[in-house]
Enzyme design. Structure first.
Site, short mmCIF file in Angstrom:
data_model
loop_
_atom_site.label_atom_id
_atom_site.label_comp_id
_atom_site.label_asym_id
_atom_site.label_seq_id
_atom_site.Cartn_x
_atom_site.Cartn_y
_atom_site.Cartn_z
N GLY A 162 -53.03 -62.25 -103.64
CA GLY A 162 -54.57 -62.21 -104.80
C GLY A 162 -55.33 -61.34 -104.03
O GLY A 162 -55.40 -60.08 -103.28
N TRP A 189 -51.16 -60.14 -112.83
CA TRP A 189 -52.81 -59.57 -113.77
C TRP A 189 -53.11 -57.69 -113.73
O TRP A 189 -53.68 -57.18 -113.28
CB TRP A 189 -53.48 -59.88 -113.01
CG TRP A 189 -53.66 -61.54 -112.35
CD1 TRP A 189 -53.29 -62.45 -113.54
CD2 TRP A 189 -53.94 -61.94 -111.11
NE1 TRP A 189 -54.33 -63.56 -113.30
CE2 TRP A 189 -53.88 -63.37 -111.48
CE3 TRP A 189 -53.30 -61.67 -109.96
CZ2 TRP A 189 -53.66 -64.72 -110.74
CZ3 TRP A 189 -53.77 -62.70 -109.03
CH2 TRP A 189 -53.72 -64.15 -108.98
N GLU A 411 -61.29 -56.70 -107.88
CA GLU A 411 -61.59 -55.66 -107.04
C GLU A 411 -62.46 -56.29 -105.70
O GLU A 411 -63.37 -55.93 -105.42
CB GLU A 411 -62.48 -54.44 -107.02
CG GLU A 411 -61.74 -54.37 -108.55
CD GLU A 411 -61.12 -52.38 -108.07
OE1 GLU A 411 -61.49 -52.16 -107.11
OE2 GLU A 411 -60.04 -52.16 -108.24
N THR A 413 -62.93 -60.47 -104.23
CA THR A 413 -63.92 -61.56 -105.23
C THR A 413 -65.51 -61.82 -104.91
O THR A 413 -65.66 -60.69 -103.21
CB THR A 413 -63.27 -62.87 -104.84
OG1 THR A 413 -62.95 -63.03 -103.10
CG2 THR A 413 -61.67 -62.95 -105.60
#
Ligand SMILES: Cc1cc2nc3c(=O)[nH]c(=O)nc-3n(C[C@H](O)[C@H](O)[C@H](O)COP(=O)(O)OP(=O)(O)OC[C@H]3O[C@@H](n4cnc5c(N)ncnc54)[C@H](O)[C@@H]3O)c2cc1C
Length: 431
Positions: A162, A189, A411, A413
């Site tokens: 991620g 996602w 985009e 954290t």
């Protein structure tokens, strides 16, 4: 000196400055926040669509948790959902039109806004990394036509990659015999994942090189082996489709590698020789896309602020409108202040990105970080101002709050934005 002669002298000085051919003065004032007519027209156009079509449909599509195809079709019919419109927003030399259009659309509703703007993530990757031929071939296909609109997906994240994109496990292997790339892996996602015609996938061609061994590929519509996995049920942004994407022995033509094989081979050779990859260029691209995302968050924050302001003027308790209490009025003042401050950061970064200024202090990250956090805070305050009503689904601010939260997560954290900013300002590799 008489008053008249003083005026005449002042006028002469102004005329001299205006006629001065040393360049600087003749360009007029170098700094302005005044929008030009094109920017105002586009703002009004997008606002009209957001107010007339998007806002009235927001509650329905949030509850249905489905892609609002009829709204996308409406947007396509008026040309708002099209590569021409995105091109026109991008063409503005000041860089402001893209954030202005995003703010207005997301003011209407963020879930539907993302259903319309999600395609632009894939478009940005093709635009940023593709050859002119690849742009001409794939960007129009991302949108489809006005009668039959399509969406596109950008797939970088994976279950174990991620924030740390260097951990991507999806592989791309070149099959020389057929001039094809074979892609295997699982993406997580992905906005529009599985329902998109065009998927842009980030895959590793050499895992030892981590992020420096990554490349971007276009998966053409209908490619065998590219399937939607589980659809994600979400807290907010529910009109926007999010899903896993499975890539099983997915064979795509050699020409689907964005930028082409020659360029990739050159880059890999440089990295293997121990030379620095041009990671700064990728970083700059990321920084440049962040103000647009920040502008989306601003749209949500402004919508909640405006709703809460009107409500506070109407709602009466203790025989007076609640806005007459400083506790409420000062909160609204702070909301307005924070939103306007965030917009200045967004516009600065958008202008810097478009005019090719170097993001010395991660100004793109600053804009996205501030706007995302302002959106979460303002929408929470809006619920407080509406009291019990704010907490119910009868009023839109709870939806806005659920929608806003994603802006401190995707985009990059908020923590990752702070990491980028702190590294940029200190020169230290802060962990
Ligand atoms: C609605 C939605 C849409 C999305 N759309 C897309 C899409 O279209 N394409 C796509 O590729 N991805 C998409 N994503 C994925 C999104 O970009 C990731 O969720 C995001 O990058 C965060 O990664 P993660 O969820 O794995 O969190 P993690 O990386 O596991 O982070 C968890 C927490 O740890 C913190 N953390 C991690 N590393 C550090 C560190 N070094 N220092 C301090 N804190 C740290 C994070 O800030 C966070 O608070 C989407 C996600 C959602 C929810």
């Amino acid at each position: 000196m008489t008053e008249n002669s003083a005026v005449a002298e002042a006028e002469a000085l102004v005329a001299e400055a205006a006629g001065n051919d040393d360049g600087a003065a003749s360009e007029g004032p170098r700094f302005t926040l005044e929008l030009n007519q094109d920017q105002k027209d586009i703002r009004e156009w997008v606002h009209g669509f957001a107010e007339g079509v998007v806002r009235p449909a927001a509650e329905e599509w949030d509850e249905r948790e489905e892609t609002p195809w009829p709204v996308i079709q409406e947007a396509a019919k008026i040309g708002l959902y099209s590569f021409e419109a995105l091109g026109q927003f991008w063409a503005d030399e000041t860089g402001l039109t893209l954030p202005i259009a995003n703010e207005e659309l997301f003011w209407g509703d963020a879930g539907i806004g993302m259903a319309i703007m999600g395609t632009s993530l894939a478009v940005a990757a093709i635009f940023g990394q593709g050859t002119p031929e690849q742009m001409g071939e794939w960007i129009p296909q991302c949108f489809g036509s006005a009668d039959d609109p399509k969406v596109a997906a950008f797939c970088a994240s994976e279950p174990d990659a991620g924030s740390d994109v260097s951990a991507i496990r999806t592989t791309a292997k070149y099959d020389e015999a057929t001039d094809e790339w074979v892609i295997n892996g699982q993406k997580a996602w992905a906005t529009n994942g599985g329902i998109a015609d065009v998927h842009v996938v980030i895959a590793s061609v050499d895992r030892e090189l981590r992020s420096r061994g990554h490349a971007a590929f276009v998966i053409p519509p209908g490619t065998k082996g590219c399937e939607q996995g589980a659809k994600v049920k979400k807290h907010g942004l529910r009109a926007s489709h999010t899903a896993d994407v499975h890539l099983d022995d997915c064979r795509i033509p050699g020409a689907c590698l964005l930028g082409g094989k020659e360029k990739l081979d050159e880059r890999l050779a440089r990295v293997r020789e121990g030379k620095r990859a041009k990671s700064q260029a990728a970083m700059q691209t990321f920084e440049a896309s962040r103000p647009t995302v920040g502008a989306q968050a601003l749209g949500i924050a402004r919508a909640a602020y405006e709703y809460a302001l009107e409500y506070a003027k109407e709602r009466k308790q203790f025989g007076r409108a609640i806005v007459e209490n400083q506790a409420i009025a000062f909160t609204l003042a702070d909301m307005k202040l924070e939103i306007d401050a965030a917009r200045l950061l967004v516009w600065r970064a958008a202008w810097m990105g478009r005019t090719g200024q170097k993001f010395e202090n991660a100004e793109g990250s600053m804009s996205k970080l501030k706007a995302g956090e302002v959106a979460v805070w303002s929408t929470e305050r809006a619920i407080q101002i509406l009291g019990g009503n704010g907490y119910t689904r009868e009023f839109p601010v709870e939806r806005m709050h659920r929608d806003a939260k994603i802006y401190t997560i995707f985009e990059g954290t908020s923590e990752i934005q702070r990491l980028v900013i702190s590294r940029a300002i200190s020169g230290v590799h802060v962990q």
